[in-house]
Write a protein that holds these residues in place. Structure first.
Motif, PDB file in Angstrom:
ATOM      1  N   GLY A  82       0.936   3.829   2.058  1.00  0.00           N
ATOM      2  CA  GLY A  82       1.490   4.147   3.370  1.00  0.00           C
ATOM      3  C   GLY A  82       2.670   3.257   3.734  1.00  0.00           C
ATOM      4  N   ARG A  83       2.516   1.964   3.490  1.00  0.00           N
ATOM      5  CA  ARG A  83       3.616   1.048   3.786  1.00  0.00           C
ATOM      6  C   ARG A  83       4.811   1.315   2.880  1.00  0.00           C
ATOM      7  N   SER A 123       0.837  -1.185   0.000  1.00  0.00           N
ATOM      8  CA  SER A 123       0.000   0.000   0.000  1.00  0.00           C
ATOM      9  C   SER A 123       0.882   1.247   0.000  1.00  0.00           C
TER      10      SER A 123
END
Length: 410
Positions: free
Chosen positions: A218-219, A216
């Motif tokens: 954010g990751r 993702s």
């Protein structure tokens, strides 16, 4: 048989050689603690004020672009150039652009991302990392040109020669290393066997790379920042220890030229030693021309410290030091010859120069730019990236057209 025995002997003795070197280095530091501390502080300031702020954004950007699939889309466009000229996969095109505009070890970091994704093999990772190993334009324009030589025009001349020599070394290495077989991915063809259109191939390459990564946003952002900081901490450790080694070498062998050890071991300190005592290089005598050629060769060699920084990031690919150093030496030889041939013509050209505000005024060390100066170079660095990318795309189109014209008609 003898080669096998020699290999076993050297591999078995390697840990003891490293341990002995560590003991000798520790003894030298203990014998001269004040000068060793001053040298380590110099390396720390050089890393913190120049290398860290200059490379951190590019390392984060390279990992995010590789994970998003943009690199693989550009690779489709750059495939004719990378495959026919450098005999490497097209995905390495963005790595070449990043290395030319952000410098090492950003290029090696991008190569590591492609290798982790499985886009390139171990052998291709070593050759691509060597092709993308360049000194940062920040180093050449601001540090060497403006601060060391007090001549921004000389920095631009060094940068042009540095790029030309690196591409020539990559072309020569591809011819010496033999032909690599790079097969076109089977998914780039339509179901009826016809070749997919260019926009469809670009879309497929990006989508498949993104699906393969699977993280993702954010990751991806968090891991990109963490990985970039960790890699730069390793780079800082190398720079500090090599600054101490250079100081110890100069004190133990005072008869050797000061610039020799610095140029062989660390690029920034070597460039400062070679350019020390010069004040402006617009006009040259024969001795000044030779000094410029030696400086250009040292920048192409980039120092053992810079090479180890790149190889540390590529440890998963198993890239060996000697072939990598041989390519760096080839880059330095080309840079030396091109400087002798092109230095005066390049200086005589009506070239752009850095604005006066870009010349560092408050220097923490002689010739080392302040952090705000490095960040002020960001727009120019991004402009260089776009320019180099457009030039490589145009060259790739020319190579594709020439190959199509040479191909016999059915």
């Amino acid at each position: 048989m003898n080669n096998i025995k020699i290999h076993r002997l050297t591999s078995g003795a390697a840990p003891f050689v490293g341990g002995a070197a560590a003991i000798l280095l520790a003894a030298a530091i203990v014998s001269a603690p004040e000068s060793s501390f001053a040298a380590s502080l110099q390396g720390l300031k050089l890393w913190w004020n120049l290398v860290f702020p200059a490379l951190l954004p590019f390392l984060i950007l390279s990992e995010m672009l590789a994970a998003s699939g943009v690199v693989h889309s550009l690779g489709v466009l750059l495939e004719p150039l990378m495959k026919r000229i450098f005999r490497l996969p097209g995905a390495g095109g963005w790595t070449l652009v990043l290395g030319m505009t952000a410098g090492f070890p950003a290029g090696a970091g991008a190569v590591q991302q492609l290798h982790k994704q499985g886009s390139i093999t171990d052998k291709e990772a070593g050759r691509l990392a060597s092709l993308a190993h360049y000194a940062s334009p920040v180093t050449l324009l601001i540090v060497v040109g403006a601060a060391f030589l007090h001549s921004p025009a000389s920095g631009y001349a060094l940068l042009a020669i540095h790029w030309l020599a690196g591409l020539s070394a990559g072309y020569t290495s591809a011819r010496i290393g033999g032909r690599s077989r790079i097969e076109a991915p089977p998914q780039l063809a339509e179901g009826d066997g016809k070749k997919a259109s260019l926009p469809r191939r670009l879309y497929r390459a990006a989508v498949e790379a993104r699906e393969q990564d699977g993280r993702s946003f954010g990751r991806l952002l968090g891991e990109s920042v963490s990985s970039a900081v960790q890699n730069l901490m390793i780079v800082g450790g190398y720079m500090i220890i090599f600054a101490v080694v250079i100081n110890i070498t100069a004190s133990m062998f005072p008869q050797l030229p000061q610039a020799l050890a610095a140029s062989v071991l660390e690029i920034h300190l070597g460039a400062h030693a070679l350019s020390a005592g010069t004040s402006g290089l617009p006009s040259f005598s024969s001795g000044d021309l030779l000094r410029a050629a030696l400086l250009s060769a040292a920048l192409g060699w980039s120092g053992i410290c810079g090479q180890l920084q790149a190889l540390t990031l590529l440890k998963q690919a198993g890239v060996r030091f000697l072939p990598y150093a041989a390519n760096r030496l080839l880059h330095g030889i080309y840079a030396f010859l091109f400087t002798l041939l092109l230095w005066k013509p390049l200086l005589n050209l009506q070239s752009a120069v850095l604005p006066a505000a870009a010349v560092p005024k408050d220097q923490l060390l002689p010739g080392i730019a302040a952090p705000e100066t490095v960040w002020g170079f960001w727009p120019q660095a991004l402009g260089l990236q776009i320019l180099i990318l457009l030039l490589l795309l145009a060259l790739s189109a020319v190579v594709y057209v020439m190959a199509s014209l040479r191909r016999p008609s059915a």
